[in-house]
Design an enzyme around this catalytic site. Structure first.
Site, short mmCIF file in Angstrom:
data_model
loop_
_atom_site.label_atom_id
_atom_site.label_comp_id
_atom_site.label_asym_id
_atom_site.label_seq_id
_atom_site.Cartn_x
_atom_site.Cartn_y
_atom_site.Cartn_z
N ASP A 194 2.56 -6.46 1.15
CA ASP A 194 3.04 -5.08 1.00
C ASP A 194 3.86 -4.96 -0.27
O ASP A 194 4.54 -5.89 -0.68
CB ASP A 194 3.88 -4.71 2.23
CG ASP A 194 3.96 -3.20 2.43
OD1 ASP A 194 3.33 -2.45 1.64
OD2 ASP A 194 4.66 -2.77 3.36
N ASN B 211 -5.32 2.35 6.79
CA ASN B 211 -5.34 2.57 5.33
C ASN B 211 -6.39 3.61 4.90
O ASN B 211 -6.31 4.12 3.78
CB ASN B 211 -5.57 1.27 4.56
CG ASN B 211 -4.34 0.38 4.49
OD1 ASN B 211 -4.44 -0.85 4.49
ND2 ASN B 211 -3.15 0.98 4.42
C1 IPE Z 1 -0.09 -3.16 0.07
O1 IPE Z 1 0.67 -2.49 -0.89
C2 IPE Z 1 -1.55 -3.25 -0.30
C3 IPE Z 1 -2.53 -2.58 0.60
C4 IPE Z 1 -2.28 -1.91 1.68
C5 IPE Z 1 -3.91 -2.70 0.19
P1 IPE Z 1 0.98 -0.96 -0.70
O2 IPE Z 1 -0.10 -0.17 -1.37
O3 IPE Z 1 1.21 -0.63 0.73
O4 IPE Z 1 2.33 -0.80 -1.53
P2 IPE Z 1 3.55 0.19 -1.23
O5 IPE Z 1 3.98 -0.02 0.20
O6 IPE Z 1 3.08 1.58 -1.47
O7 IPE Z 1 4.60 -0.23 -2.20
MG MG Z 2 2.87 -0.40 1.92
#
Ligand code: IPE
Ligand code: MG
Length: 232
Positions: free
Chosen positions: A2, A50
Site C-alpha cells: 500500500d 479495487n
Molecule cells: C497500492 O497502492 C497498490 C494497489 C492497490 C494496486 P495504492 O494505490 O493503494 O496507494 P495509496 O493508498 O493511494 O497511497
Molecule cells: Mg491504498
C-alpha cells in the site's frame, strides 16, 4: 502493498508512476525474501474492491500487469519460482488471463519457491466460493455433509489450497487493517505494520519486518511455558 499513490502524489507524479515504482519493490522484495529463506510470498496486487477505482487507474494497473508478466517471465523460470494466483481471474482482460496462465503453466513444476499474486481477491468471495464448491460435493455424494468438515478438509476449497498459512503479514503505508486479505488463513499470522510506502520498501525494511517476526513467541493457543518446554 500500500502507498503507491501517496508515494507518487508526494513527488508531484501521476499515481501510475507510483504503481510502476511499486513493481520494482515487488521484484526486489521477492528476491530478498527468497534469499532470506522464505518459501512462499503472497502479494496483494488487486483486491475485489479495487475495481471501484477510476477507470484510468485500473487501465494503468492492467498495463503494468501485462508488462510485469512479459518482463519477469524469465526471472520466474530462471529462479525456479512457481507463479500462482488467488482470486477470480475471469473479469480480467483476455490478454492478462492468457499471460498469467502461460507463466503459471510454465512454472507449475517448481516447488521450492512460490509467488502467489492475489488478483481480484477478497477473503469473503473466497469463503463463499469455497462453501458453494463444498455444497456441490455434498450434493453429488462425494462428501456426506452430515457433520461439519474439519478445517483441513474445508480449506482445500479455498484458492490457497496447497499453500502454507502466512506466518507474517506485512502492510505498508501506515494503514492498520487487513482489507479483506487472507482473513481465515491469517488466524495465527504475525502482523507487521510500517509507515513506509510500498515503493520505498527495500531490504532494510524487509529485515526490520523479519526481525519483528523473529522476536515474536508463537504460541498457537498454548502457554508460554509449554512453548519454552517444546523448544528445549
Ligand atoms: C497500492 O497502492 C497498490 C494497489 C492497490 C494496486 P495504492 O494505490 O493503494 O496507494 P495509496 O493508498 O493511494 O497511497
Ligand atoms: Mg491504498
Amino acid at each position: 502493498m500500500d502507498g503507491n499513490g501517496r508515494w507518487a502524489e508526494s513527488r508531484g507524479k501521476a499515481r501510475s508512476e507510483g504503481h510502476l515504482a511499486g513493481t520494482e519493490a515487488v521484484i526486489r522484495t521477492v528476491e530478498n525474501a527468497f534469499r532470506a529463506g522464505i518459501q512462499c510470498v503472497t502479494l496483494y496486487a488487486f483486491s475485489s474492491e479495487n475495481w471501484n477505482r477510476p477507470a484510468e487507474e485500473i487501465q494503468a494497473l492492467m498495463g503494468l500487469m501485462l508488462r510485469f508478466l512479459a518482463e519477469q517471465k524469465n526471472l520466474f523460470i530462471k529462479n525456479k519460482i512457481r507463479l500462482r494466483t488467488i482470486g477470480d481471474l475471469s473479469p480480467f482482460p483476455e490478454a492478462i488471463r492468457e499471460a498469467v496462465e502461460a507463466v503459471k503453466a510454465e512454472t507449475s513444476a517448481f516447488s521450492e519457491h512460490t509467488v502467489a499474486v492475489a488478483l481480484n481477491y477478497g477473503a469473503r468471495d473466497e469463503v463463499l466460493r469455497a462453501a458453494q464448491l463444498y455444497a456441490t460435493d455434498v450434493r453429488s455424494g462425494k462428501l456426506s455433509g452430515d457433520t461439519a468438515p474439519a478445517w483441513e478438509q474445508f480449506s482445500k476449497y479455498l484458492w490457497t489450497d496447497g499453500m502454507p498459512d502466512p506466518d507474517l503479514i506485512v502492510r505498508t503505508s501506515g494503514e492498520i487493517r487487513l482489507s479483506n486479505f487472507l482473513l481465515l488463513q491469517a488466524a495465527y499470522a504475525e502482523l507487521y505494520f510500517t509507515d513506509v510506502l510500498w515503493p520505498d520498501f527495500d531490504k532494510a525494511e524487509l529485515d526490520k519486518a523479519l526481525a519483528f517476526y523473529a522476536s515474536r513467541e508463537r504460541r498457537f493457543g498454548k502457554t508460554s511455558a509449554q512453548i519454552q518446554k517444546d523448544e528445549h
